[in-house]
Scaffold this active site. Structure first.
Site, PDB file in Angstrom:
ATOM      1  N   THR A 133      -2.186   1.937  -7.973  1.00 55.91           N
ATOM      2  CA  THR A 133      -3.359   2.529  -8.629  1.00 55.91           C
ATOM      3  C   THR A 133      -2.938   3.528  -9.693  1.00 55.91           C
ATOM      4  O   THR A 133      -3.483   3.554 -10.804  1.00 55.91           O
ATOM      5  CB  THR A 133      -4.263   3.200  -7.591  1.00 55.91           C
ATOM      6  OG1 THR A 133      -4.664   2.223  -6.622  1.00 55.91           O
ATOM      7  CG2 THR A 133      -5.492   3.796  -8.245  1.00 55.91           C
ATOM      8  N   SER A 140       0.835  -1.195   0.000  1.00 53.48           N
ATOM      9  CA  SER A 140       0.000   0.000   0.000  1.00 53.48           C
ATOM     10  C   SER A 140       0.874   1.251   0.000  1.00 53.48           C
ATOM     11  O   SER A 140       1.800   1.375   0.795  1.00 53.48           O
ATOM     12  CB  SER A 140      -0.910   0.001   1.239  1.00 53.48           C
ATOM     13  OG  SER A 140      -1.696   1.155   1.255  1.00 53.48           O
ATOM     14  N   GLY A 141       0.581   2.176  -0.917  1.00 52.29           N
ATOM     15  CA  GLY A 141       1.349   3.404  -1.018  1.00 52.29           C
ATOM     16  C   GLY A 141       2.479   3.332  -2.013  1.00 52.29           C
ATOM     17  O   GLY A 141       3.205   4.309  -2.201  1.00 52.29           O
ATOM     18  N   GLU A 176       1.485  -8.182   2.781  1.00 50.10           N
ATOM     19  CA  GLU A 176       1.322  -7.361   3.984  1.00 50.10           C
ATOM     20  C   GLU A 176       1.880  -8.087   5.196  1.00 50.10           C
ATOM     21  O   GLU A 176       1.529  -9.245   5.466  1.00 50.10           O
ATOM     22  CB  GLU A 176      -0.154  -7.013   4.213  1.00 50.10           C
ATOM     23  CG  GLU A 176      -0.713  -6.090   3.135  1.00 50.10           C
ATOM     24  CD  GLU A 176      -2.110  -5.584   3.469  1.00 50.10           C
ATOM     25  OE1 GLU A 176      -2.695  -6.090   4.449  1.00 50.10           O
ATOM     26  OE2 GLU A 176      -2.595  -4.684   2.766  1.00 50.10           O
ATOM     27  N   GLY A 186      -0.565  -5.702  -2.234  1.00 49.48           N
ATOM     28  CA  GLY A 186       0.753  -6.302  -2.117  1.00 49.48           C
ATOM     29  C   GLY A 186       0.842  -7.163  -0.865  1.00 49.48           C
ATOM     30  O   GLY A 186      -0.098  -7.250  -0.057  1.00 49.48           O
TER      31      GLY A 186
END
Length: 1139
Positions: free
Chosen positions: A115, A110-111, A392, A390
């Site tokens: 996206t 994430s990040g 985690e 992704g």
């Protein structure tokens, strides 16, 4: 790089190493250092063969412009610097030119920018594919689906302000030309627990904040909402506002995107109502209430939020309130109702909120798919874009992380398999000997999780379905029993003695050694999250809602379809979805984008080596490089290889005349490169070690320096010679111009002196001539003066003589005039005296006659004489007025508005009444002339006026047109003999109309026939009957307010005629058709007249779907006629010319 510099390879001006396959030496430290060096120079993309590594820059870079798109368009993958556009172009060209279905797999935590990477891929494909109105519309719909899904599926987290909380896979479909024609979106595992609870520092889904910030006051009032975030329990307040996010502007963007994608206005309103209902649901609180049997029962504290929620969804408040207090358990034919305590009521409320939002999100994805799906059924080419979570590893990992990491294990497995397969296929294709590559196969980890017998997910499902007491501890015990001996499973309570004293492993946890590292999972919540139960009472309450989409969201709540079978678990559903995804990816050519987050502070220019190293390890990038380098590290086609290194050999420089492969062989032999360092394929040369490539690059660099020196020498000599020749030419030009200038100055001086001399001589001659002329003129003036004086003397003498003669004549005239005046005055006095004498006699006689009359009639006068005189006068005036009115009467036409003017005010009332009586009388006389047929026509005209006057812009133009009825003369025309024989009743109206096709908005000509009991549609050419509808089956007619001929015939639901849906037609005689339909339909059905709906937007039923027909002012392509055009599956737009 300057504008004049052109790159022909990623090796040119390379910062660090552009392709990690060429990294030497290959260690994790050198790998990370190379990423850091490129990141510091804003080079965020790096290759591993055909895999793209993308670093999130956390700033705007000017590398995504339209010029960049053109730069990478139709270029070789290794021709330019690493870029996401290069991979996108390679995938698109393989799909378009080689008919290979593609998939682009985007992974990362994430990040990391997954996206944004998927948006860049889609925007590049949209920019390079074909153009055209339909193609642009499809591209716009595909791109605009992103803002909608981001609003409902993204949220602010501690790692990312716009984190995707769901997995998305989009299949973009192309036609044979490579133009997009549609798409299909699949979503995976929405993080619905975020709806009811968010970790500290994070927000709920964006749409909640966008709705409260950007909606108008009127919209919020309809939704019964307030802008204050603090009034809603489901919204966290510590991160309600985010820097850089404008929720109000984003809400407007989402509304616009939904309209572009194809959402109807009522659908958008329904979606917002469900979002508001979720917020209201979070505010419902419960209190305990003791019952007689000693058990506590939950009750709603404040029913205001419950009431508003029920009003939004159209639910009976008592039904939902009971569902929060009781639970009904069914077992075959038995039903048991139990009360819910406060904790269970809160659990039911949160479960309902999560299910409501999750199902709404799935409905949105389905609705978007309806709009963007390809309309044609021909074979399609497909490019899939996978944007999914992704790997985690958190401090506290639960069921969600377990599922996500399982998905990443499957993606890693398919990544290794497809990469090896791609390598092997290329070696076989080029005729290079293939050697097996040793690598870690994570199939054993996937089997540990998904095995149908002893897999963790299978045991979790078995535990959830087992009767008796089921807890997270019993599930962990089962894992310890079955998986204890597995080499990738660790637990403190397992039989393996080496973990008994491992204090880093708590008792209520288990650990799995994934390919990316060990992950500790806390077993708490596994069973509940896998069950994901929603009480049947709540499902049935939601199904009873009077809302447009609620029944579609909760089909299991239908009482007529009660299913006692337990619904599939969350783990089972996700495993099936992942299996389908893997099967889909196996059929496509893969392209990989590995996204990496450089730091946790979301800041540019910060590179945290430990964080990047962790991501490099769990993404398996080092292993990817080793797989790529296991055979030959570098490969290149013969033509670009020879073009790049031809200057290193005299035989190949500057031009090689033979085949490119032979040129490369000559080149490598001349450079004395060891034969074991390279191999020749069919179309490429393969280089085993990066050192060989760097040796060639160093040689090329030295040769380019020598060539540059030679070019500089030749250029400088040419420049000096050119400069000298230019100076020489300039000197000749300057000398020529100076000589010209000097001669011009000398000529001007001589010319000036000559002019001065000429002017003096001409002046002397002119003055001499002037003196002579002046003397001659004085002589002539003297003669003239003497003659003038003599003539003047003679004229004065003659004047005196004439004056004397005139004075004598005037004296005689004056004396005669005075005498005549005296005589006239005397005669005037005599005549005046005579006239006065005559008038005196007349006056005396008239006075005497008056006296006699008064004496004679005085005896006849009384007190009422004045009134009688007045009445007599009035009668005389009225008599004259009526006699005059007789001669000035207007015509007998009822539309003649003229009337004679009254001369006296007291006749005003009689004047108006006479006018009214006369008009009624002439109208009666006019009507008495009508035949029955003509009377029926006027009645139809009158009814048309009542229906359409001041309501439809087309009506005024139809007033002057007579209603003809049978425009085709079917009884007389032999062309329609077959149709005439099939219609047994009397034909009231027959005309040609256009039947509008829903698929493209175009019209097909049909014959419209109206009889007393039916209306018929027949083919214009053959006369074959296409549809015959009884008039009682017709429910209403819909038309617009504008000057068009479109009308919709709506049929009653349930009738046999309504099986194929309503009819959308257009005609030049719309007013006459609808008027006759209403009159005839009312008589045939023996009921009230058919309803005529006049509106610029109405719905038409086409088989199973309802389509909105919308009328707008515009300039149609076909001139002054209205044009119908299909906008999407549920909208037909009619452009009407402006008046």
């Amino acid at each position: 790089m300057s504008k004049m510099e052109v790159k022909t390879s990623l090796l040119d001006n390379m910062i660090g190493v552009g392709d990690m396959v060429l990294l030497e030496p290959l260690t994790e430290e050198s790998f990370i250092e190379n990423l850091r060096k490129r990141f510091d120079h804003s080079e965020i993309y790096t290759y591993i063969g055909s895999v793209v590594i993308s670093m999130n820059p956390y700033k705007h870079l000017s590398i995504y412009t339209a010029d960049k798109v053109e730069e990478y368009r139709n270029r070789n993958f290794y021709e330019l610097s690493p870029h996401i556009y290069a991979l996108s172009d390679e995938a698109y060209r393989s799909l378009r030119d080689q008919d290979k279905d593609q998939c682009i797999l985007i992974t990362g935590e994430s990040g990391a920018g997954k996206t944004e990477a998927s948006k860049l891929v889609m925007s590049y494909v949209a920019a390079v594919c074909g153009k055209g109105q339909e193609v642009n519309k499809v591209k716009e719909q595909l791109l605009q689906s992103n803002p909608v899904l981001e609003a409902f599926g993204n949220a602010k987290t501690v790692r990312n302000d716009n984190s995707s909380r769901f997995g998305k896979y989009m299949d973009i479909e192309f036609d044979f030309k490579g133009d997009p024609i549609g798409g299909v979106i699949s979503n995976y595992l929405l993080e619905k627990s975020r709806v009811v609870k968010q970790p500290r520092g994070e927000r709920n889904f964006h749409i909640f904040y966008q709705l409260l910030s950007g909606a108008s006051e009127d919209t919020l009032k309809k939704l019964k909402l307030d802008r204050d975030f603090s009034k809603y329990n489901y919204l966290s307040l510590d991160s309600a506002t985010v820097n850089g996010l404008d929720d109000a502007a984003n809400f407007r963007t989402v509304r616009n995107a939904m309209q572009i994608v194809g959402f109807m206005e009522d659908e958008v309103q329904s979606v917002l109502e469900l979002v508001a209902a979720v917020l209201k649901l979070g505010n419902i609180e419960f209190k305990p209430e003791s019952r007689v049997n000693g058990f506590d029962e939950s009750r709603v504290k404040d029913k205001n939020d419950l009431k508003e929620m029920c009003e939004l969804l159209g639910i009976d408040q008592s039904v939902l309130e009971r569902a929060f207090s009781f639970r009904t358990v069914e077992a075959r034919s038995d039903k048991v109702s139990t009360t819910l305590n406060v904790a269970q009521a809160y659990y039911a409320r949160d479960a309902l909120a999560k299910n409501l939002y999750s199902r709404l999100f799935s409905w949105l994805v389905t609705r978007i798919n309806e709009s963007i799906k390809a309309q044609t059924k021909t074979r399609k080419k497909v490019m899939g874009v996978l944007d999914i979570y992704g790997f985690e590893i958190f401090e506290d990992n639960s069921f969600e992380q377990f599922i996500i990491n399982y998905c990443n294990e499957k993606l890693q497995q398919i990544f290794i398999e497809l990469t090896l397969r791609e390598e092997q296929e290329e070696y076989v294709r080029e005729g290079i000997e293939w050697t097996n590559i040793e690598y870690f196969n994570n199939a054993i980890i996937c089997d540990l999780i998904e095995n149908n017998q002893n897999g963790i997910l299978a045991m979790l499902d078995e535990e959830c379905l087992r009767p008796g007491t089921v807890t997270d501890e019993t599930f962990l015990d089962k894992l310890n029993t079955i998986c204890a001996e597995h080499q990738h499973f660790e637990s403190r309570q397992s039989k393996n003695s080496k973990f008994l004293t491992d204090h880093s492993l708590p008792h209520n946890c288990f650990r799995i050694q994934h390919y990316a590292g060990k992950v500790l999972y806390r077993v708490e919540g596994f069973v509940d999250k896998n069950n994901d139960l929603l009480y049947r009472d709540l499902s049935q309450a939601m199904f009873k809602a009077n809302h447009s989409i609620m029944r579609a969201l909760f089909p299991e709540g239908n009482p007529a379809k009660v299913n006692l079978k337990r619904p599939p678990t969350a783990g089972f559903q996700f495993r099936a979805s992942v299996a389908t995804l893997m099967k889909n990816l196996q059929t496509k050519n893969p392209n990989y984008i590995r996204c990496i987050k450089p730091n946790d502070k979301k800041s540019a220019h910060i590179f945290t080596e430990s964080l990047v190293g962790h991501q490099v390890r769990y993404l398996g990038l080092m292993e990817n490089v080793r797989v790529r380098r296991a055979g030959y590290a570098f490969r290149q086609a013969y033509e670009p290889c020879l073009e790049r290194y031809k200057m290193l050999c005299k035989q190949t420089w500057p031009h090689w005349k033979g085949p490119a492969r032979e040129g490369v062989e000559v080149l490598l032999n001349n450079l004395q490169v060891a034969p074991e360092e390279y191999s020749y394929g069919r179309s490429k040369v393969f280089i085993r070690n990066p050192r060989t490539l760097f040796f060639l690059e160093e040689k090329r660099r030295q040769c380019l320096e020598d060539l540059a020196t030679l070019i500089q020498k030749i250029y400088r000599g040419w420049k000096c010679r050119t400069h000298f020749l230019l100076l020489k030419k300039s000197q000749v030009v300057v000398a020529a111009w100076y000589r010209r200038y000097a001669q011009q100055k000398k000529y001007q001086k001589i010319k000036s002196a000559t002019v001065v001399m000429q002017s003096f001589i001409r002046g002397w001659k002119a003055r001499k001539i002037l003196r002579e002329l002046k003397y001659q003129k004085r002589c002539e003036e003297a003669v003239t003066t003497i003659a003038a004086y003599w003539h003047g003397t003679q004229a004065r003498r003659e004047l005196r003589r004439l004056k004397e003669e005139a004075r004598n004549k005037h004296a005689v005239t004056v004396i005669w005039a005075a005498w005549l005046g005296t005589k006239a005055r005397r005669e005037l006095r005599r005549l005046k005296h005579e006239a006065r004498s005559k008038r005196a006699v007349s006056i005396i006689w008239a006075g005497w006659q008056g006296t006699k009359v008064r004496r004679e009639y005085r005896k006849f006068f009384r007190a009422n004489a004045g009134r009688k005189i007045y009445e007599f006068t009035i009668q005389r005036i009225m008599q004259q007025h009526f006699l005059g009115l007789k001669n000035t009467m207007p015509s007998m036409s009822p539309i003649d508005k003229t009337w004679p003017v009254r001369r006296y005010q007291f006749l005003d009332g009689a004047h108006k009444e006479l006018r009214r009586i006369f008009h009624l009388w002439r109208c009666k006389k006019y009507r008495s002339q009508f035949t029955e047929e003509k009377k029926a026509i006027y009645e139809e005209k009158l009814q048309a006026s009542e229906l359409f006057k001041d309501k439809k812009a087309l009506y005024p133009s139809s007033v002057s047109q007579p209603f003809k009825g049978d425009y085709l003369e079917i009884n007389k025309n032999p062309k329609y003999q077959k149709l005439n024989s099939m219609v047994e009743e009397k034909i009231l109206l027959a005309d040609i109309v256009n039947k509008i096709n829903r698929a493209n908005g175009k019209g097909a000509p049909r014959i419209f026939v109206l009889t007393k009991n039916n209306f018929v549609l027949a083919d214009q050419k053959t006369g074959q009957v296409k549809a015959s509808v009884p008039l009682p089956d017709l429910s209403s007619v819909s038309v617009s307010t504008q000057a068009d001929g479109f009308f919709a015939l709506k049929l009653k639901e349930g009738t046999t005629s309504a099986a194929k849906g309503d009819f959308l037609l257009s005609s030049d005689h719309l007013i006459e058709i609808i008027t006759k339909l209403q009159r005839t339909g009312a008589a045939a059905a023996s009921r009230d007249q058919i309803n005529v709906d006049i509106s610029d937007e109405f719905l038409v039923q086409f088989k199973q779907d309802k389509v909105c027909v919308k009328f707008i002012q515009g300039s149609p392509k076909n001139g002054n006629n209205a044009a119908c055009k299909r906008k999407n599956n549920r909208l037909l737009e009619v452009s009407v010319p402006s008046p």
